[in-house]
Motif scaffolding. Structure first.
Motif, PDB file in Angstrom:
ATOM      1  N   SER A 225      19.854 -47.393  83.124  1.00 22.91           N
ATOM      2  CA  SER A 225      18.483 -47.284  83.633  1.00 22.91           C
ATOM      3  C   SER A 225      17.724 -46.155  82.946  1.00 22.91           C
ATOM      4  CB  SER A 225      18.516 -47.023  85.143  1.00 22.91           C
ATOM      5  OG  SER A 225      17.216 -46.849  85.636  1.00 22.91           O
TER       6      SER A 225
ATOM      7  N   ASP B   1      15.402 -50.813  80.314  1.00 19.06           N
ATOM      8  CA  ASP B   1      14.554 -51.253  81.431  1.00 19.06           C
ATOM      9  C   ASP B   1      13.141 -50.713  81.218  1.00 19.06           C
ATOM     10  OD1 ASP B   1      14.353 -48.663  82.501  1.00 19.06           O
ATOM     11  OD2 ASP B   1      15.432 -49.110  84.345  1.00 19.06           O
TER      12      ASP B   1
ATOM     13  N   THR C  11      11.512 -48.658  83.037  1.00 22.05           N
ATOM     14  CA  THR C  11      11.313 -47.281  83.518  1.00 22.05           C
ATOM     15  C   THR C  11      12.402 -46.372  82.937  1.00 22.05           C
ATOM     16  OG1 THR C  11      12.625 -47.817  85.487  1.00 22.05           O
ATOM     17  CG2 THR C  11      10.223 -47.985  85.692  1.00 22.05           C
ATOM     18  N   PRO C  12      12.426 -46.183  81.613  1.00 18.62           N
ATOM     19  CA  PRO C  12      13.576 -45.511  80.976  1.00 18.62           C
ATOM     20  C   PRO C  12      13.716 -44.030  81.290  1.00 18.62           C
ATOM     21  CG  PRO C  12      11.837 -45.921  79.379  1.00 18.62           C
ATOM     22  CD  PRO C  12      11.439 -46.648  80.639  1.00 18.62           C
TER      23      PRO C  12
ATOM     24  N   ILE D 297      13.317 -42.862  84.422  1.00 15.32           N
ATOM     25  CA  ILE D 297      13.586 -42.759  85.861  1.00 15.32           C
ATOM     26  C   ILE D 297      14.931 -43.433  86.151  1.00 15.32           C
ATOM     27  CG2 ILE D 297      12.758 -43.266  88.189  1.00 15.32           C
ATOM     28  CD1 ILE D 297       9.957 -43.511  87.039  1.00 15.32           C
TER      29      ILE D 297
ATOM     30  N   ASP E 116      16.480 -45.444  88.274  1.00 12.24           N
ATOM     31  CA  ASP E 116      16.107 -46.326  89.379  1.00 12.24           C
ATOM     32  C   ASP E 116      16.746 -47.705  89.196  1.00 12.24           C
ATOM     33  OD1 ASP E 116      14.734 -47.379  87.261  1.00 12.24           O
ATOM     34  OD2 ASP E 116      12.752 -47.243  88.168  1.00 12.24           O
TER      35      ASP E 116
HETATM   36 CA    CA Z   1      14.901 -46.878  84.843  1.00  9.23          CA
END
Ligand code: CA
Ligand code: HEM
Length: 317
Positions: free
Chosen positions: A173, A183, A185-186, A188, A190
């Protein structure tokens, strides 16, 4: 110096050096929030530790021992290590500067790097790994082109179940390779990663390095430079792991807790835990989670999901 010792906030004096190291790392290496150095340092914890084989015997490398730094000339010949050359070079001078073992440096740097990622759990850190005497055998690190059963077997040989592998893959992630990510949101930590890997696409990322094998139906998010690794996709679809994978989506607390547990186990792979001392107090508190819940990226919907688990798909925005 005695000045430093007075200022050392550790309750265990043997952990003082790791408070100093954390400060230096944050000021010189992990200056960005969840930036490329942090992401590479997290990958390094895995690539070092997985160099351990129960079937291969003790001479085949001893896991989380820092051999990836001490014997980097050998281990960087493994194509699976093509992404960690720079971080090894950045961390190597700290060995002498802080007079700690290479295994401790790798695992501590990963923990400090991860702490800069919003949403990440605070990792435990044990200190005192002896320095390695031999390089890890080449070929022990899974490749994204490997068959899923080959990957499961390799992980089992290092002591990890398919479920633990999914938990560890939470690290994808917060990942990049060259200009693309796993992803949307690289920076974060999450659960968006567990959703994005399930989204069937048709566009390939051109110019990806050979270590990056893309899924047979590559990413629908390719125009945003998000790549679906063939291995991540295969693990998301396998009957042993499909529901573990799907259940991570929008389950931030589960992702954090299960990653922290699996990553702790990874960090002492091949080590004698009774010989290590707990310096978790030197790991910085993680940046709090500021993101929203996982959601379909623009242009995607539930119709793009390649669902392999028979439980209902989570309701998303
Ligand atoms: Ca992420
Ligand atoms: C099936 C096992 C795995 C495969 C096939 C795999 C493959 C890859 C590949 C191909 C990359 C791109 C960079 C490169 O070419 O080296 C990468 C990056 C990364 N991997 Fe994995 N990986 C696996 C498991 C893990 C695990 C268990 C972790 C947990 C610590 C992890 C953490 C990372 C991170 C943080 C990055 C980003 C590195 C960066 O941004 O510089 N990987 N992985």
């Amino acid at each position: 110096s005695s000045l430093k010792r007075v200022a050392c906030p550790a309750s265990n004096i043997e952990c003082c050096v790791f408070f100093d190291l954390a400060n230096t790392l944050k000021q010189t290496v992990f200056t960005d929030q969840c930036g490329t150095n942090a992401q590479s340092a997290i990958q390094l914890t895995f690539n070092d530790a997985i160099g351990f084989s129960m079937s291969g015997g003790p001479s085949e490398g001893t896991g989380a021992d820092g051999s990836i730094i001490v014997f980097s000339e050998t281990e960087l010949q493994d194509p699976a290590n093509s992404g960690v050359t720079d971080i090894i070079q950045t961390l190597t001078p700290l060995l002498q500067q802080f007079n700690i073992s290479a295994g401790d440096l790798v695992q501590f740097a990963g923990a400090v790097g991860l702490s800069t990622c919003p949403g990440s759990p605070k990792l435990q850190f044990l200190a005192g790994r002896p320095n390695p005497t031999v390089p890890a055998a080449l070929g022990l690190i899974p490749l994204s082109s490997d068959d899923v059963n080959t990957i499961f077997a390799r992980l089992a040989d290092a002591g990890f179940s398919p479920t633990e592998l999914v938990q560890l893959l939470s690290a994808h992630s917060t990942a990049h390779v060259d200009s693309f990510t796993f992803d949307t949101t690289p920076t974060i930590f999450d659960t968006q990663f567990f959703l994005d890997v399930l989204l069937k696409g048709n566009a390939t990322i051109p110019g990806a390095r050979p270590s990056v094998a893309q899924a047979p139906e590559p990413s629908i998010l390719a125009q945003e430079d998000v790549v679906r690794l063939q291995s991540d996709f295969a693990i998301s679809q396998d009957s042993q792991t499909a529901c573990i994978w799907q259940n991570m989506i929008n389950n931030q607390q589960l992702m954090m807790n299960s990653f922290a547990n699996a990553q702790f186990k990874l960090s002492i792979t091949g080590q004698d835990q009774s010989q290590l001392i707990d310096c978790s107090e030197a790991v910085p508190t993680s940046t709090p989670f500021v993101g929203t819940s996982a959601s379909f990226p623009p242009g995607t919907s539930v119709q793009d999901v390649q669902q392999a688990c028979s439980s209902p798909f989570p309701k998303l925005e």
